[in-house]
Design an enzyme around this catalytic site. Structure first.
Site, short mmCIF file in Angstrom:
data_model
loop_
_atom_site.label_atom_id
_atom_site.label_comp_id
_atom_site.label_asym_id
_atom_site.label_seq_id
_atom_site.Cartn_x
_atom_site.Cartn_y
_atom_site.Cartn_z
N SER A 79 0.83 -1.21 0.00
CA SER A 79 0.00 0.00 0.00
C SER A 79 0.86 1.26 0.00
O SER A 79 1.68 1.44 -0.89
CB SER A 79 -0.96 -0.06 1.20
OG SER A 79 -2.03 0.83 1.03
N ASP B 294 -5.75 -4.15 -2.66
CA ASP B 294 -4.81 -3.80 -1.60
C ASP B 294 -4.15 -5.00 -0.92
O ASP B 294 -4.83 -5.93 -0.44
CB ASP B 294 -5.56 -2.97 -0.55
CG ASP B 294 -4.66 -2.50 0.57
OD1 ASP B 294 -3.60 -1.95 0.26
OD2 ASP B 294 -5.03 -2.69 1.74
#
Length: 277
Positions: A49, A165
């Protein structure tokens, strides 16, 4: 003197795992800067991320450029990167984000194979939940896949998969560092939930974004605890940034300072780690 005695011991390869945590992840900039001042430069960078963004900038020697941009970011400027009305695939303004990546992180055509520092990111297969490591191809694709948080950023189509993610499966990718060949690993967890002051907000109903980011924070924190317990790093750094909201990207100066201080607080442990046996 024997021939074997002339062979110098190989220096252990040092890896750094930069975890997810949205705006809190600007602390990674401070961590990497302070490590550099100590003469510690990781051979391997694995990011998840926001850690993927900072890690990519570091791997292409654009960390100073990224830091300068983060410090110039104001609250109104930040809003330019998000749509007021959610699109079908998230709030993020994709075109502006891609311009940001190209201008302040790395060139659009930059390949992972062309980097001097080993680099990879972690993402999640949206349909199977499988952990996916992106170790080849374009840097920008590896970053985009790793930050594709459902509701905020659109998923990435990659080799017949839809990737989202990486924090959903491996928020602080120590295991990826080791898979890339790291003998010793520094992990940076910016999402650790220290006890925070909540009294003032007890009577205030949280809004949509606060509820979303709070839920993400709890989920990532629990997953991180499990993963680090199973595969602990040699040194774990936890910058004290829990007071920052996940979307306060305009408070980079504070996050960076906490990252620098965290390294200073762990100088002895880091110095011992990097000594050649």
């Amino acid at each position: 003197m024997s021939q074997h005695s002339l062979i110098q011991p190989q220096k252990p390869r040092l890896g750094i795992a930069l975890g997810g945590g949205a705006a809190r992840g600007w602390a990674h900039i401070g961590v990497l800067k302070q490590l550099d001042k100590m003469g510690i430069r990781p051979d391997i960078v694995a990011g998840c991320s926001i850690g993927a963004i900072v890690g990519a900038a570091y791997a292409v020697n654009n960390l100073d450029k990224l830091e300068k941009w983060t410090l110039s970011l104001g609250k109104l400027e930040m809003m330019r990167y998000f749509e007021l009305k959610a699109r079908f695939n998230g709030f993020a303004h994709q075109q502006k984000l891609r311009e940001f990546f190209n201008d302040h992180v790395c060139a659009t055509q930059q390949s992972i194979d062309g980097l001097n520092t080993a680099f990879a990111t972690v993402a999640t297969d949206l349909h199977s939940g499988e952990e996916i490591w992106l170790r080849e191809g374009k840097v920008i694709d590896a970053v985009w896949a790793s930050i594709a948080l459902p509701g905020l950023f659109p998923p990435l189509a990659y080799q017949d998969r839809w990737l989202v993610d990486g924090g959903l499966v491996n928020p602080v990718p120590v295991s990826l560092c080791r898979a890339l060949g790291a003998d010793r690993v520094i992990a940076v967890n910016v999402n650790s939930m220290q006890t925070a002051q909540r009294e003032a907000a007890a009577d205030v109903e949280p809004g949509l974004m606060e509820t979303l980011t709070g839920t993400i924070n709890i989920t990532h924190n629990r997953i991180t605890q499990c993963r680090l317990s199973d595969d602990p790093p040699d040194v774990l750094l936890c910058p004290q940034v829990s007071a920052l909201s996940l979307l306060e990207f305009y408070k980079a100066a504070t996050a960076i300072q906490h990252g620098e201080q965290c390294v200073l607080n762990n100088t002895a442990e880091l110095a011992a780690l990097t000594k050649t046996a």
